[in-house]
Design an enzyme around this catalytic site. Structure first.
Site, PDB file in Angstrom:
ATOM      1  N   CYS A  73       0.803  -1.229   0.000  1.00 50.70           N
ATOM      2  CA  CYS A  73       0.000   0.000   0.000  1.00 50.70           C
ATOM      3  C   CYS A  73       0.833   1.275   0.000  1.00 50.70           C
ATOM      4  O   CYS A  73       0.306   2.350  -0.290  1.00 50.70           O
ATOM      5  CB  CYS A  73      -0.943   0.015   1.196  1.00 50.70           C
TER       6      CYS A  73
ATOM      7  N   HIS B 166      -9.025   3.286  -2.576  1.00 56.87           N
ATOM      8  CA  HIS B 166      -7.646   2.905  -2.241  1.00 56.87           C
ATOM      9  C   HIS B 166      -7.103   1.962  -3.311  1.00 56.87           C
ATOM     10  O   HIS B 166      -7.120   0.754  -3.146  1.00 56.87           O
ATOM     11  CB  HIS B 166      -7.638   2.229  -0.863  1.00 56.87           C
TER      12      HIS B 166
ATOM     13  N   CYS C 101      -0.590   2.440   6.572  1.00 54.45           N
ATOM     14  CA  CYS C 101      -0.189   1.109   7.000  1.00 54.45           C
ATOM     15  C   CYS C 101       0.103   0.266   5.761  1.00 54.45           C
ATOM     16  O   CYS C 101      -0.305   0.610   4.651  1.00 54.45           O
ATOM     17  CB  CYS C 101      -1.265   0.459   7.861  1.00 54.45           C
TER      18      CYS C 101
ATOM     19  N   GLY D  21       0.632  -3.940   4.285  1.00 50.06           N
ATOM     20  CA  GLY D  21       0.444  -5.366   4.515  1.00 50.06           C
ATOM     21  C   GLY D  21       1.704  -6.056   5.007  1.00 50.06           C
ATOM     22  O   GLY D  21       2.819  -5.637   4.689  1.00 50.06           O
TER      23      GLY D  21
END
Length: 399
Positions: free
Chosen positions: A95, A355, A385, A387
């Site tokens: 991300c 997103h 954040c 993964g």
């Protein structure tokens, strides 16, 4: 050989509108076409720049396979018409891939290895699903409890964050509603216009009876995600999506999305050579790891490190783009780091705006830089954040 650290400046930043996945406006649009579009668009904002001067194109993508594989950075820059001499590289930090790309581009300049670098991100969650088409975990992940968190779905990690930081379902739904309300207000006020490069969609259909094909063309210039019909009552009716007795729902989670963004970075020498005016200065970037099972809390570790690198305090930040992977994790991070809610996502976040994984960091950078300039504010941060248990944070100074 010792090199003196030099400044890296952002000259232009743009993005596509963000479409819903898997059945939104970009459901049949190739991600390399989206990326090529923003590369052309960002260069159009610096017409005095010689494209042959671009030392590299660094692009983030979280699932770099299929239509967004084959080193999508190089594929798209060629499709965009850049010279054959310009190289390209695709980077993956899930991300944070788009923000990672901006940081890597900036660091090439800061080290004196390059004068002009393009950075960006792209993701089509319509064409390439979460995890890719054939995800394959190492069997050792499942051999015991030590590494099991690596395989947890993102929603389950959000449930664990909600439980550990005592984030209620009501608080999550209220946060989600606020995201939509802020995004809708921003759209109504034209606050995304400067950062979005409208995209032309061409849809071809065939009539089997007449054996004739038709072409429908439409220009899209607005994010597809914000919903005017969202309410606390509607959100409260949604069932938990990841745990039977949980609090994380489709309504208080980020939307799966498609989109791309591009950022043009230059050294001070390149600014003078090509008569360019910078939007902002790249200040600092940090990544930190956390326990994979609570991956959503990652920014709490990255934010203090990015601030320390910059020699700044949290109070110096005028605007914070905190990616809303889930309301639960965003609220937990805000609680843990003491973020001012008024400074966090003033135009809404991923719950409303979407997103598109590897593109999000570059998209939120474009939003931040244009917003800081519009409101005449100085410092801003993009954070999210990641993964498998990480967090990233990048700081920029508006000029």
């Amino acid at each position: 050989m010792n090199r003196q650290i030099q400044e890296a400046y952002i000259v232009a930043a743009t993005r596509t509108p963000v479409g819903k996945a898997p059945r939104g406006m970009f459901h049949a649009t190739r991600p390399d076409d989206l990326l090529a579009h923003v590369l052309r668009s960002v260069l159009a904002q610096a017409p005095s720049l010689d494209p042959a001067a671009i030392a590299d194109v660094v692009v983030g993508c979280a699932m770099p396979e299929a239509e967004q594989g084959l080193n999508v950075a190089r594929m798209a820059l060629l499709l965009a018409g850049l010279p054959n001499s310009v190289p390209g590289v695709t980077v993956n930090r899930f991300c944070a891939s788009g923000l990672e790309a901006v940081a890597q581009a900036a660091n090439r300049i800061r080290l004196g290895e390059a004068e002009v670098v393009l950075a960006g991100g792209v993701e089509s969650m319509s064409l390439v699903p979460m995890g890719g088409h054939q995800p394959s975990y190492n069997p050792a992940v499942f051999a015991g409890s030590e590494h099991l968190g690596i395989a947890y779905g993102m929603g389950l990690t959000a449930e664990k964050v909600a439980a550990r930081w005592q984030v209620s379902r009501e608080a999550q739904d209220e946060f989600a509603l606020c995201s939509h309300q802020r995004a809708l207000a921003a759209q109504a006020n034209g606050e995304f216009v400067a950062e979005i490069s409208p995209f032309r969609i061409e849809e071809r259909t065939a009539d089997l009876l007449t054996r004739l094909a038709s072409l429908k063309v439409r220009d899209v210039a607005q994010d597809e995600g914000p919903r005017a019909d969202t309410s606390l009552e509607a959100l409260a009716k949604l069932k938990p999506a990841f745990a039977r007795e949980g609090s994380v729902t489709a309504g208080n989670s980020s939307q799966m999305s498609d989109g791309a963004a591009a950022v043009l970075l230059c050294s001070e020498a390149a600014l003078k050579r090509y008569d360019l005016t910078p939007l902002a200065r790249f200040v600092s970037y940090s990544v930190a790891g956390v326990e994979p099972s609570i991956m959503g809390i990652g920014p709490k570790e990255a934010i203090p490190r990015a601030l320390a690198q910059a020699g700044l305090a949290l109070g110096d930040m005028d605007w914070i783009e905190l990616n809303e992977a889930f309301a639960a994790q965003a609220l937990a991070v805000m609680q843990e780091v003491s973020l001012d809610p008024a400074k966090v996502n003033p135009l809404g976040g991923a719950i409303a705006l979407g997103h598109p994984l590897g593109a999000t960091g570059a998209i939120r950078t474009a939003t931040l830089l244009h917003g800081l300039r519009r409101r005449q504010q100085r410092y801003g941060m993009v954070t999210m954040c990641i993964g498998t248990g990480m967090g990233a944070a990048g700081i920029f100074e508006s000029l």
